[in-house]
Enzyme design. Sequence first.
Site, PDB file in Angstrom:
ATOM      1  CE1 TYR A  26      -3.435   2.799   0.825  1.00 62.97           C
ATOM      2  CE2 TYR A  26      -2.059   3.273   2.725  1.00 62.97           C
ATOM      3  CZ  TYR A  26      -3.091   3.617   1.889  1.00 62.97           C
ATOM      4  OH  TYR A  26      -3.778   4.792   2.090  1.00 62.97           O
ATOM      5  CD  GLU A  48      -7.749   7.821   5.776  1.00 59.45           C
ATOM      6  OE1 GLU A  48      -7.595   7.753   7.014  1.00 59.45           O
ATOM      7  OE2 GLU A  48      -6.822   7.591   4.984  1.00 59.45           O
ATOM      8  CD1 TRP A  56      -3.693   2.025   5.814  1.00 57.41           C
ATOM      9  CD2 TRP A  56      -5.724   2.843   6.229  1.00 57.41           C
ATOM     10  NE1 TRP A  56      -4.312   2.289   4.599  1.00 57.41           N
ATOM     11  CE2 TRP A  56      -5.558   2.787   4.832  1.00 57.41           C
ATOM     12  CE3 TRP A  56      -6.929   3.315   6.732  1.00 57.41           C
ATOM     13  CZ2 TRP A  56      -6.538   3.196   3.934  1.00 57.41           C
ATOM     14  CZ3 TRP A  56      -7.903   3.719   5.830  1.00 57.41           C
ATOM     15  CH2 TRP A  56      -7.699   3.658   4.454  1.00 57.41           C
TER      16      TRP A  56
END
Length: 190
Positions: A26, A48, A56
């Site tokens: 990522y 988010e 995350w």
Amino acid sequence: MTDDDKTRCGWAVQSAKAGDTLYRDYHDTEWGRPLRDSKALFERISLEAFQSGLSWLTILRKRDNFRRAFDEFDAELVARYTDADIERLMADAGIVRNLAKIEATIANARAVADLDVDLAELLWSFAPPPRPRPADLSQVPAVTEESKAMAKELKRRGFKFVGPTTAYALMQATGMVDDHIASCWVPAAG
């Protein structure tokens, strides 16, 4: 330095050391790259918000499930979700089952539908001028004046779960700011 001899931002190295390359991939291919597609930006705002209070990496691991559950983050479709969709989402173990975050995603889709401007144009209007990359992570802010302004405007337009910290994380993830550390191998966007 990692097993492939590339210097990366510290946050991207931790999971790779444990044998999980999802975070590293990522970082290498997506994070900090300019993203100007409104559908993809709606997905990022949504993810988010779901990330708030979580790792995350947890969100990345569930990303495909989120896409499936939320009709590929087609804001027009999500804006039409009903109580039955909320029940379906709350029963979906493949996503984060948080009622407030699910309802916020639906509210945000409706806010996107009500915009008098393209979502990408609105979000990018808050991007600050380019600045040098930080020397290390201690120089990376959690909130900026621009992220405060973005959050305030999004809230004014009916968006939920978009405080200044979430807005800044969105800015970082979508290349509105370049917070890769100076020694990171990822080329500066340009």
